[in-house]
Design an enzyme around this catalytic site. Structure first.
Site, PDB file in Angstrom:
ATOM      1  N   TYR A 150       0.841  -1.204   0.000  1.00 61.25           N
ATOM      2  CA  TYR A 150       0.000   0.000   0.000  1.00 61.25           C
ATOM      3  C   TYR A 150       0.877   1.256   0.000  1.00 61.25           C
ATOM      4  O   TYR A 150       0.745   2.123  -0.868  1.00 61.25           O
ATOM      5  CB  TYR A 150      -0.896  -0.036   1.229  1.00 61.25           C
ATOM      6  CG  TYR A 150      -1.897   1.102   1.330  1.00 61.25           C
ATOM      7  CD1 TYR A 150      -3.007   1.163   0.489  1.00 61.25           C
ATOM      8  CD2 TYR A 150      -1.745   2.102   2.292  1.00 61.25           C
ATOM      9  CE1 TYR A 150      -3.934   2.199   0.595  1.00 61.25           C
ATOM     10  CE2 TYR A 150      -2.668   3.134   2.407  1.00 61.25           C
ATOM     11  CZ  TYR A 150      -3.762   3.179   1.566  1.00 61.25           C
ATOM     12  OH  TYR A 150      -4.683   4.198   1.675  1.00 61.25           O
ATOM     13  N   ASP A 151       1.811   1.319   0.966  1.00 59.15           N
ATOM     14  CA  ASP A 151       2.612   2.541   1.146  1.00 59.15           C
ATOM     15  C   ASP A 151       3.465   2.828  -0.094  1.00 59.15           C
ATOM     16  O   ASP A 151       3.486   3.943  -0.609  1.00 59.15           O
ATOM     17  CB  ASP A 151       3.546   2.399   2.355  1.00 59.15           C
ATOM     18  CG  ASP A 151       2.803   2.159   3.662  1.00 59.15           C
ATOM     19  OD1 ASP A 151       1.581   1.957   3.614  1.00 59.15           O
ATOM     20  OD2 ASP A 151       3.451   2.153   4.725  1.00 59.15           O
ATOM     21  N   ARG A 191     -10.742  -1.292  10.550  1.00 59.29           N
ATOM     22  CA  ARG A 191     -10.227   0.021  10.923  1.00 59.29           C
ATOM     23  C   ARG A 191     -10.744   0.383  12.312  1.00 59.29           C
ATOM     24  O   ARG A 191     -11.803  -0.053  12.747  1.00 59.29           O
ATOM     25  CB  ARG A 191     -10.581   1.061   9.874  1.00 59.29           C
ATOM     26  CG  ARG A 191      -9.576   0.998   8.737  1.00 59.29           C
ATOM     27  CD  ARG A 191      -9.705   2.128   7.779  1.00 59.29           C
ATOM     28  NE  ARG A 191     -10.696   1.851   6.774  1.00 59.29           N
ATOM     29  CZ  ARG A 191     -10.874   2.611   5.688  1.00 59.29           C
ATOM     30  NH1 ARG A 191     -10.123   3.659   5.496  1.00 59.29           N
ATOM     31  NH2 ARG A 191     -11.791   2.299   4.808  1.00 59.29           N
ATOM     32  N   VAL A 193     -11.998   2.958  13.977  1.00 62.30           N
ATOM     33  CA  VAL A 193     -13.258   3.608  14.345  1.00 62.30           C
ATOM     34  C   VAL A 193     -14.433   2.637  14.179  1.00 62.30           C
ATOM     35  O   VAL A 193     -15.254   2.472  15.090  1.00 62.30           O
ATOM     36  CB  VAL A 193     -13.490   4.900  13.513  1.00 62.30           C
ATOM     37  CG1 VAL A 193     -14.855   5.487  13.801  1.00 62.30           C
ATOM     38  CG2 VAL A 193     -12.400   5.923  13.815  1.00 62.30           C
ATOM     39  N   GLN A 214      -0.382   4.698  20.849  1.00 61.92           N
ATOM     40  CA  GLN A 214      -0.153   5.242  19.497  1.00 61.92           C
ATOM     41  C   GLN A 214      -1.267   6.245  19.185  1.00 61.92           C
ATOM     42  O   GLN A 214      -2.376   6.115  19.703  1.00 61.92           O
ATOM     43  CB  GLN A 214      -0.096   4.117  18.442  1.00 61.92           C
ATOM     44  CG  GLN A 214      -1.387   3.393  18.118  1.00 61.92           C
ATOM     45  CD  GLN A 214      -1.653   2.205  19.042  1.00 61.92           C
ATOM     46  OE1 GLN A 214      -1.322   2.245  20.222  1.00 61.92           O
ATOM     47  NE2 GLN A 214      -2.269   1.158  18.517  1.00 61.92           N
ATOM     48  N   THR A 215      -0.932   7.248  18.370  1.00 64.90           N
ATOM     49  CA  THR A 215      -1.914   8.301  18.105  1.00 64.90           C
ATOM     50  C   THR A 215      -2.353   8.304  16.635  1.00 64.90           C
ATOM     51  O   THR A 215      -1.623   7.862  15.750  1.00 64.90           O
ATOM     52  CB  THR A 215      -1.341   9.701  18.414  1.00 64.90           C
ATOM     53  OG1 THR A 215      -0.305   9.989  17.466  1.00 64.90           O
ATOM     54  CG2 THR A 215      -0.808   9.783  19.831  1.00 64.90           C
TER      55      THR A 215
END
Ligand code: NAD
Ligand code: UDP
Length: 320
Positions: A150-151, A191, A193, A214-215
């Protein structure tokens, strides 16, 4: 050429996905002709079913790794699975979607002289050593890890966009999107959320990976779509890349507690192992978007979460 049609003809690849469906809605509401091209890998017709009766909306099953011949004025290139579970399911196809997809859509833009916007990602910064991330930071990406398809695919797509721009004068726009949430997120995409909301609504344990320190910075979908449209409509000499995201930063543990509060849930928080290459912190610097696009997110996390929770409550009623 366009004697009979004063509307802009806009192609949205990945238009049946989470962000794409909101974008199609917005572009139709603004009086455009919208062509949605999607192979339904992670998107679904349900996301755009309400748009199908509109004569100015057209749906096409198409995989962007194959060439596409259509006549359009603008292209939003969103086709690509976005959640780690989905993009790691078939990593080779993920890289192909980003790279071959970019080549095909840029070739189309070049042929029909369309303006083209790439949905890039904060993942191009990898596990960042610069915080908050500014667009001039080159990133810290593992080229051979489980997130690399992906990255690195998205990084290569950015390279292609800028080379088509320099070599062929294609009009490009590159948006680096940070974590976005809201209605029509895929319920099983893992994911954070959607996971936390569904777990809280079911009374299941809330799975915090690692210590939860982690943020991430979470942007509500309507804000993000507004940023994409502003970027597409910005002057031609502004190509980006430009960060689009909400600079309000939360730890994953804080998010878990918020979701529990807002759903009035009895769920407990449980710690699970941290996935590999999981970035420690992520927060956009959005000064460039503010100055060039006059854009900043307006919807606070609590309000956005309430809207997302309402959606998942409604969706679970619909399926029961
Ligand atoms: P999504 O998975 O809901 O949507 C992606 C859409 O692309 C789906 O409808 C899928 O079926 C389609 N697709 C996948 N491969 C395709 C292919 N080869 N040909 C045609 N269609 C294909 O994801 P999303 O969250 O809506 O993300 C949309 C775009 O935004 C992606 O490019 C993603 O990388 C980017 N983005 C999203 C976020 C986020 O937080 N949602 C963050 C950064 C970047
Ligand atoms: N995460 C978590 N519990 C979950 C799902 C995700 O603690 O059930 C964490 C994940 O490890 C990451 C953060 O939440 O640190 C955001 O994950 P997500 O997959 O939503 O996005 P990304 O890692 O791509 O930012």
């Amino acid at each position: 050429m366009r004697t009979y049609n004063t509307r802009k003809r806009i192609l949205v690849t990945g238009g049946a996905g989470f962000l794409g469906s909101h974008l199609c809605e917005r572009l139709l509401a603004e009086g455009n002709d919208v062509l949605c091209a999607d192979n339904f890998f992670t998107g679904t017709k349900d996301n755009i079913a309400h748009l199908l009766p509109d004569p100015h909306f057209e749906l096409m099953r198409h995989d962007v790794t194959f060439p596409l011949f259509v006549e359009v004025d603008e292209i939003y290139n969103l086709a690509c699975p976005a959640s780690p579970i989905h993009y790691q399911h078939d990593p080779v196809q993920t890289t192909k979607t980003s790279v071959h997809g970019a080549i095909n859509m840029l070739g189309l833009a070049k042929r029909v002289k369309a303006k083209i916007l790439q949905a890039s990602t904060s993942e191009v910064y990898g596990d960042p050593k610069v915080h908050p991330q500014t667009e001039d930071y080159w990133g810290n990406v593992n080229p051979i890890g489980t997130r690399s398809c992906y990255d690195e695919g998205k990084r290569c797509a950015e390279t292609l966009f800028f080379d088509y721009h320099r070599q062929y004068k294609v009009k490009i726009k590159v948006a680096r999107i940070f974590n976005t949430y809201g209605p029509r997120m895929h319920p099983n995409d893992g994911r954070v959320v959607s996971n936390f909301i569904l777990q809280a609504l079911r009374g299941d344990p809330i799975t915090v990976y690692g210590e939860g320190s982690q943020t991430r910075s979470f942007c509500y979908v309507d804000d993000l779509i507004d940023g994409l449209v502003r970027l597409m409509n910005s002057p031609d000499d502004f190509t980006g890349p430009v960060n689009l995201g909400n600079p309000q930063e939360f730890t994953i543990l804080e998010l878990a507690r918020k979701v529990i509060d807002l759903t009035d849930s009895k769920s407990e928080i449980v710690k699970k192992p941290l996935p590999s290459d999981d970035p420690l912190q992520r927060k956009p610097n959005i000064s460039l978007a503010k100055s060039k696009l006059g854009w900043e997110p307006g919807i606070k996390l609590d309000l956005g979460l309430i809207k997302a929770i309402d959606y998942f409550v409604g969706a679970s009623r619909g399926s029961s």
